[in-house]
Design an enzyme around this catalytic site. Structure first.
Site, PDB file in Angstrom:
ATOM      1  CB  CYS A 130       2.502  -1.586  13.535  1.00 19.09           C
ATOM      2  SG  CYS A 130       2.713  -1.556  11.764  1.00 19.09           S
ATOM      3  CB  SER A 165       8.603   4.937  15.318  1.00 18.87           C
ATOM      4  OG  SER A 165       7.387   4.591  15.882  1.00 18.87           O
ATOM      5  CG  LEU A 166      10.919   7.912  21.731  1.00 21.35           C
ATOM      6  CD1 LEU A 166      12.244   7.170  21.717  1.00 21.35           C
ATOM      7  CD2 LEU A 166      11.132   9.347  22.218  1.00 21.35           C
ATOM      8  N   GLY A 224       6.704  -1.615   6.331  1.00 20.15           N
ATOM      9  CA  GLY A 224       8.113  -2.024   6.379  1.00 20.15           C
ATOM     10  C   GLY A 224       9.006  -1.081   7.160  1.00 20.15           C
ATOM     11  CD  GLU A 225      13.180   0.250  10.346  1.00 18.41           C
ATOM     12  OE1 GLU A 225      12.504   0.597  11.319  1.00 18.41           O
ATOM     13  OE2 GLU A 225      13.913   1.047   9.711  1.00 18.41           O
ATOM     14  CB  CYS A 239       2.784   7.434   3.398  1.00 18.76           C
ATOM     15  SG  CYS A 239       3.292   6.400   4.736  1.00 18.76           S
ATOM     16  CD  GLU A 297      -2.888  -1.097   2.363  1.00 17.70           C
ATOM     17  OE1 GLU A 297      -4.005  -1.616   2.212  1.00 17.70           O
ATOM     18  OE2 GLU A 297      -2.517  -0.612   3.439  1.00 17.70           O
ATOM     19  CB  CYS A 304       7.195  -4.778   8.958  1.00 19.62           C
ATOM     20  SG  CYS A 304       8.530  -3.992   9.893  1.00 19.62           S
ATOM     21  CB  CYS A 364       5.715  -1.895  16.241  1.00 21.01           C
ATOM     22  SG  CYS A 364       7.398  -1.483  15.749  1.00 21.01           S
ATOM     23  CB  CYS A 388       0.540   6.798  11.688  1.00 26.36           C
ATOM     24  SG  CYS A 388       2.072   6.236  12.367  1.00 26.36           S
TER      25      CYS A 388
HETATM   26  S1  SF4 Z   1       5.619   0.365  12.952  1.00 29.31           S
HETATM   27 FE1  SF4 Z   1       7.012   0.262  11.203  1.00 29.31          FE
HETATM   28  S2  SF4 Z   1       8.765  -0.921  11.983  1.00 29.31           S
HETATM   29 FE2  SF4 Z   1       7.076  -1.300  13.415  1.00 29.31          FE
HETATM   30  S3  SF4 Z   1       6.111  -3.181  12.649  1.00 29.31           S
HETATM   31 FE3  SF4 Z   1       5.017  -1.431  11.735  1.00 29.31          FE
HETATM   32  S4  SF4 Z   1       5.981  -1.130   9.765  1.00 29.31           S
HETATM   33 FE4  SF4 Z   1       7.379  -2.370  10.990  1.00 29.31          FE
END
Ligand code: SF4
Length: 340
Positions: free
Chosen positions: A118, A214-215, A159-160, A104, A91, A111, A115, A333
């Site tokens: 997410c 991303s803290l 993804g990271e 974005c 996406e 990923c 997290c 987000c």
């Molecule tokens: S927030 Fe970003 S790094 Fe964390 S699982 Fe989701 S996509 Fe991956």
């Protein structure tokens, strides 16, 4: 497999054309057709000889992923589902706001970082995107925008990006290439969950971009709960590496802090946050939690959000609140998950 046009910088294409026995200046013409005139049909690239056009057709692919669906939210945010050559789906999200159009971008199918807040994490990691798949998102977004300008790019989709470091960096080179997209470094933001070795590498790479982290909690145990990456790369290590990054990069770092009711908004959380960001030249972006199906978390109320902000007002960092964009189409987000 034929290389894809969207994986080349102009210099690399020029080398490739020389390899094919062609004059290198043809790369400039080809870039002009594709990136400035938005022409992908080789037959219509009339300044190229027929012989060259047929050689290109045999040696370089110009294929883009297919847009399967596009959804528009009431605030104008557009989410696109793209199908890749191997049938995997990703996406991308186009966000119009304050006179800007921000894309974005996804960097992986799924990923691995898991997290807790997410939706993408629930897919696991299927694979990295290749360079052309990353660049194609930007190309398609420009096509969708037509006369409107694509102003900003954030690697904040699925993804990271630092887990796909080489492809992401090559994509950034193409995005900044004078003959391709010509994006200024300050218009490109790489957002990471805190991949310390990737940040350190990016710092000394010579490539300039903005960095967002991303803290979400500055308390080690809480951050570990939200983001398992923190077990491997602690907040202490992260902070040291970010300070190093700033020695090489002129831009302020953005910290993203997803506000989760009853979890990371208390007095201790604020104290830790102040201590963490206070020593770094940064911006703090507060993001009220966007609900995803089956999650244990809750969004804060407006009063709780304002109260949290008030307690940070005297910090010498720019403080912003990112209101949810495209929530009802799951484009905000943390909500991206292909096929949803
Ligand atoms: S927030 Fe970003 S790094 Fe964390 S699982 Fe989701 S996509 Fe991956």
């Amino acid at each position: 497999m034929m290389p894809n046009f969207f994986s080349f910088t102009s210099q690399q294409l020029s080398d490739k054309l020389e390899e094919m026995g062609e004059r290198s200046f043809r790369a400039k013409q080809l870039f002009n057709w594709v990136y400035q005139k938005q022409q992908l049909n080789l037959q219509k690239m009339t300044s190229l000889s027929e012989d060259l056009r047929s050689k290109l057709a045999d040696n370089i692919s110009f294929k883009l992923p297919k847009i399967i669906t596009g959804q528009v939210a009431t605030d104008g945010t557009r989410k696109f589902l793209l199908q890749l050559q191997d049938a995997n789906k990703i996406e991308m999200v186009l966000i119009p706001a304050a006179g800007k159009n921000t894309l974005c971008i996804s960097s992986q199918v799924g990923c691995a970082r898991n997290c807790r807040f997410c939706a993408t994490a629930k897919m696991g990691l299927l694979r990295n995107l290749d360079v052309a798949e990353i660049i194609s998102q930007v190309y398609l977004a420009k096509q969708q925008l037509g006369e409107n300008k694509l102003t900003n790019l954030v690697f904040m989709g699925m993804g990271e990006p630092l887990d796909n470091y080489e492809n992401m960096m090559q994509a950034v080179r193409i995005l900044q290439d004078e003959l391709a997209f010509k994006f200024s470094p300050r218009r490109i933001t790489i957002s990471t969950s805190g991949v310390v070795p990737g940040i350190a590498k990016l710092a000394v790479s010579g490539v300039k971009v903005k960095l967002a982290v991303s803290l979400n909690s500055a308390i080690q145990t809480k951050r570990e709960y939200l983001m398992p990456i923190s077990r491997k790369y602690s907040l202490t290590k992260l902070k040291q590496t970010l300070k190093k990054f700033q020695r090489y990069n002129p831009y302020r770092i953005t910290f993203e802090y997803v506000l989760i009711k009853g979890f990371n908004m208390g007095k201790k959380d604020i104290k830790a946050l102040r201590a963490f960001v206070g020593e770094i030249s940064c911006k703090l972006n507060l993001i009220p939690w966007n609900p995803i199906a089956g999650s244990e978390f809750k969004s804060p109320t407006e009063v709780e959000l304002n109260d949290f902000m008030k307690q940070l007002m005297d910090l010498r960092v720019a403080l912003t609140v990112r209101r949810s964009r495209g929530t009802e189409i799951d484009a905000a987000c943390g909500q991206l998950a292909a096929g949803s």
